[in-house]
Design a protein around this motif. Structure first.
Motif, PDB file in Angstrom:
ATOM      1  N   SER A  29       0.837  -1.210   0.000  1.00 51.66           N
ATOM      2  CA  SER A  29       0.000   0.000   0.000  1.00 51.66           C
ATOM      3  C   SER A  29       0.867   1.254   0.000  1.00 51.66           C
ATOM      4  N   PHE A  30       1.941   1.231   0.767  1.00 51.97           N
ATOM      5  CA  PHE A  30       2.848   2.374   0.816  1.00 51.97           C
ATOM      6  C   PHE A  30       3.471   2.634  -0.551  1.00 51.97           C
ATOM      7  N   PHE A  31       4.029   1.585  -1.177  1.00 49.98           N
ATOM      8  CA  PHE A  31       4.699   1.767  -2.455  1.00 49.98           C
ATOM      9  C   PHE A  31       3.731   2.007  -3.603  1.00 49.98           C
ATOM     10  N   HIS A  32       2.463   1.652  -3.403  1.00 53.27           N
ATOM     11  CA  HIS A  32       1.468   1.971  -4.428  1.00 53.27           C
ATOM     12  C   HIS A  32       1.346   3.486  -4.593  1.00 53.27           C
ATOM     13  N   LEU A  33       1.474   4.205  -3.496  1.00 54.15           N
ATOM     14  CA  LEU A  33       1.356   5.662  -3.550  1.00 54.15           C
ATOM     15  C   LEU A  33       2.699   6.377  -3.565  1.00 54.15           C
ATOM     16  N   PHE A  34       3.752   5.744  -3.069  1.00 49.34           N
ATOM     17  CA  PHE A  34       5.032   6.410  -2.862  1.00 49.34           C
ATOM     18  C   PHE A  34       5.611   7.013  -4.138  1.00 49.34           C
ATOM     19  N   PHE A  35       5.808   6.210  -5.183  1.00 49.28           N
ATOM     20  CA  PHE A  35       6.468   6.695  -6.390  1.00 49.28           C
ATOM     21  C   PHE A  35       5.628   7.739  -7.117  1.00 49.28           C
ATOM     22  N   ARG A  36       4.307   7.531  -7.166  1.00 52.98           N
ATOM     23  CA  ARG A  36       3.467   8.486  -7.894  1.00 52.98           C
ATOM     24  C   ARG A  36       3.358   9.818  -7.161  1.00 52.98           C
ATOM     25  N   VAL A  37       3.258   9.784  -5.844  1.00 53.38           N
ATOM     26  CA  VAL A  37       3.206  11.041  -5.082  1.00 53.38           C
ATOM     27  C   VAL A  37       4.558  11.735  -5.126  1.00 53.38           C
ATOM     28  N   LEU A  38       5.643  10.975  -5.034  1.00 48.52           N
ATOM     29  CA  LEU A  38       6.982  11.561  -5.117  1.00 48.52           C
ATOM     30  C   LEU A  38       7.213  12.219  -6.486  1.00 48.52           C
ATOM     31  N   ALA A  39       6.690  11.620  -7.556  1.00 52.36           N
ATOM     32  CA  ALA A  39       6.814  12.219  -8.893  1.00 52.36           C
ATOM     33  C   ALA A  39       6.058  13.544  -8.967  1.00 52.36           C
ATOM     34  N   ILE A  40       4.887  13.606  -8.370  1.00 52.23           N
ATOM     35  CA  ILE A  40       4.107  14.859  -8.369  1.00 52.23           C
ATOM     36  C   ILE A  40       4.821  15.931  -7.557  1.00 52.23           C
ATOM     37  N   VAL A  41       5.345  15.549  -6.393  1.00 52.84           N
ATOM     38  CA  VAL A  41       6.077  16.505  -5.555  1.00 52.84           C
ATOM     39  C   VAL A  41       7.336  16.985  -6.281  1.00 52.84           C
ATOM     40  N   ALA A  42       8.045  16.065  -6.936  1.00 59.84           N
ATOM     41  CA  ALA A  42       9.251  16.449  -7.693  1.00 59.84           C
ATOM     42  C   ALA A  42       8.901  17.409  -8.820  1.00 59.84           C
ATOM     43  N   TYR A  43       7.786  17.185  -9.485  1.00 55.89           N
ATOM     44  CA  TYR A  43       7.353  18.095 -10.555  1.00 55.89           C
ATOM     45  C   TYR A  43       7.062  19.490  -9.992  1.00 55.89           C
ATOM     46  N   LEU A  44       6.370  19.540  -8.864  1.00 58.30           N
ATOM     47  CA  LEU A  44       6.016  20.827  -8.272  1.00 58.30           C
ATOM     48  C   LEU A  44       7.236  21.594  -7.763  1.00 58.30           C
ATOM     49  N   LEU A  45       8.253  20.862  -7.287  1.00 60.83           N
ATOM     50  CA  LEU A  45       9.433  21.506  -6.709  1.00 60.83           C
ATOM     51  C   LEU A  45      10.615  21.582  -7.678  1.00 60.83           C
ATOM     52  N   CYS A  46      10.416  21.163  -8.910  1.00 61.71           N
ATOM     53  CA  CYS A  46      11.539  21.068  -9.851  1.00 61.71           C
ATOM     54  C   CYS A  46      12.212  22.421 -10.106  1.00 61.71           C
ATOM     55  N   ASP A  47      11.435  23.481 -10.196  1.00 62.91           N
ATOM     56  CA  ASP A  47      12.032  24.796 -10.444  1.00 62.91           C
ATOM     57  C   ASP A  47      12.909  25.243  -9.277  1.00 62.91           C
ATOM     58  N   TRP A  48      12.569  24.828  -8.066  1.00 61.46           N
ATOM     59  CA  TRP A  48      13.365  25.213  -6.902  1.00 61.46           C
ATOM     60  C   TRP A  48      14.566  24.306  -6.724  1.00 61.46           C
ATOM     61  N   ILE A  49      14.402  23.019  -7.065  1.00 60.31           N
ATOM     62  CA  ILE A  49      15.490  22.060  -6.861  1.00 60.31           C
ATOM     63  C   ILE A  49      16.593  22.249  -7.893  1.00 60.31           C
ATOM     64  N   SER A  50      16.205  22.328  -9.159  1.00 58.44           N
ATOM     65  CA  SER A  50      17.195  22.386 -10.230  1.00 58.44           C
ATOM     66  C   SER A  50      16.630  23.178 -11.399  1.00 58.44           C
ATOM     67  N   LYS A  51      17.470  23.963 -12.021  1.00 57.60           N
ATOM     68  CA  LYS A  51      17.056  24.705 -13.217  1.00 57.60           C
ATOM     69  C   LYS A  51      17.271  23.879 -14.483  1.00 57.60           C
ATOM     70  N   ASN A  52      17.873  22.702 -14.336  1.00 64.28           N
ATOM     71  CA  ASN A  52      18.162  21.847 -15.477  1.00 64.28           C
ATOM     72  C   ASN A  52      16.931  20.996 -15.795  1.00 64.28           C
ATOM     73  N   PHE A  53      16.304  21.268 -16.935  1.00 63.01           N
ATOM     74  CA  PHE A  53      15.093  20.553 -17.329  1.00 63.01           C
ATOM     75  C   PHE A  53      15.368  19.062 -17.536  1.00 63.01           C
ATOM     76  N   ALA A  54      16.503  18.727 -18.116  1.00 62.68           N
ATOM     77  CA  ALA A  54      16.816  17.323 -18.428  1.00 62.68           C
ATOM     78  C   ALA A  54      16.890  16.475 -17.163  1.00 62.68           C
ATOM     79  N   SER A  55      17.519  16.986 -16.114  1.00 60.76           N
ATOM     80  CA  SER A  55      17.619  16.202 -14.875  1.00 60.76           C
ATOM     81  C   SER A  55      16.246  16.032 -14.226  1.00 60.76           C
ATOM     82  N   CYS A  56      15.415  17.062 -14.274  1.00 60.08           N
ATOM     83  CA  CYS A  56      14.052  16.944 -13.738  1.00 60.08           C
ATOM     84  C   CYS A  56      13.241  15.929 -14.544  1.00 60.08           C
ATOM     85  N   PHE A  57      13.383  15.986 -15.859  1.00 59.06           N
ATOM     86  CA  PHE A  57      12.676  15.068 -16.744  1.00 59.06           C
ATOM     87  C   PHE A  57      13.053  13.619 -16.425  1.00 59.06           C
TER      88      PHE A  57
END
Length: 199
Positions: A29-57
Motif C-alpha cells: 500500500s505504501f509503495f502503491h502511492l510512494f512513487f506516484r506522489v513523489l513524482a508529483i512533488v518532484a514536478y512541483l518543486l523542480c524549479d526550486w530544486i534544479s534549473k536543469n530541465f533534463a535532470s528533472c525530466f
C-alpha cells in the motif's frame, strides 16, 4: 463455556476492526502511492530544486517508471487480485491478457488486500492521472511547452495502468474476458458500476 466462545469471536472481530487486519499488505500500500506522489512533488518543486530541465525530466520519468512497474506487477496483484500483461503468440501477434483472481473465502481469509487497501489502490490509480491532467492544462495555458512532453509521458504511463486494471475489473465482474475490439469508453458508459463500484 459458551461465553468463552463468544468472547473469542468478539475479540477476533474487535482485532479486525481495531487495525490488526486493516492493512494486510502495508508495504505494498505504501509503495502503491510512494512513487506516484513523489513524482508529483518532484514536478512541483523542480524549479526550486534544479534549473536543469533534463535532470528533472529524467528524475520524474524514472519515478513514474518505478510506479508503473510496481503497480502493474506487485500492488495490483496483492491489493485487488488483478493483473494484466502482453504476450506474443506463435504468429508474432501481440496479445493483451487481463486477469481477475477469483476470490475464495477460506478459514484464513483471502490473501488479497482489505477493503481499505482496495480503496487506496483505486483512488491512487484514478486521482493521480487527474492531477497530471490539471498540470497539462496549466502548462498549456502558461505556454511551458517543454514541460508538456513530460506531462504527456506521465499521463500515458498512469493511464495505461488505469486502463489495464479497469479491463481486469471487467473480467472479474463478467467472469469472461471482454472482447478487445469492443472495450472502449462506450463499454465503460454501459457499465458505470465498473467506475462507481471502485469509489
Amino acid at each position: 463455556m459458551a461465553d468463552e466462545t463468544e468472547d473469542v469471536e468478539l475479540n477476533e472481530q474487535e482485532r479486525t476492526r481495531g487495525g490488526a487486519v486493516m492493512m494486510r499488505h502495508p508495504v505494498a500500500s505504501f509503495f502503491h502511492l510512494f512513487f506516484r506522489v513523489l513524482a508529483i512533488v518532484a514536478y512541483l518543486l523542480c524549479d526550486w530544486i534544479s534549473k536543469n530541465f533534463a535532470s528533472c525530466f529524467v528524475l520524474i520519468i524514472t519515478l513514474l517508471s518505478f510506479d508503473f512497474w510496481s503497480v502493474k506487477n506487485v500492488t495490483g496483484r496483492l491489493l485487488v487480485g488483478l493483473r494484466w500483461w502482453n504476450q506474443i503468440d506463435e504468429d508474432g501477434r501481440s496479445l493483451w491478457v487481463f486477469e481477475a483472481k477469483k476470490f475464495v473465502q477460506t478459514s484464513r481469509g483471502n490473501n488479497t488486500g482489505t477493503e481499505v487497501e482496495e480503496r487506496i489502490f483505486w483512488l491512487g490509480l484514478i486521482i493521480c492521472p487527474l492531477i497530471w491532467t490539471v498540470f497539462f492544462f496549466t502548462c498549456l495555458f502558461s505556454l511551458k511547452i517543454k514541460w508538456l512532453y513530460l506531462i504527456v509521458a506521465s499521463i500515458s504511463l498512469q493511464a495505461a495502468n488505469l486502463y489495464g486494471f479497469l479491463r481486469c475489473k471487467a473480467v472479474g465482474q463478467d467472469g469472461r474476458p471482454p472482447d478487445s475490439r469492443s472495450f472502449t469508453g462506450r463499454h465503460l458508459l454501459q457499465r458505470p458500476d465498473l467506475i462507481f463500484g471502485i469509489l
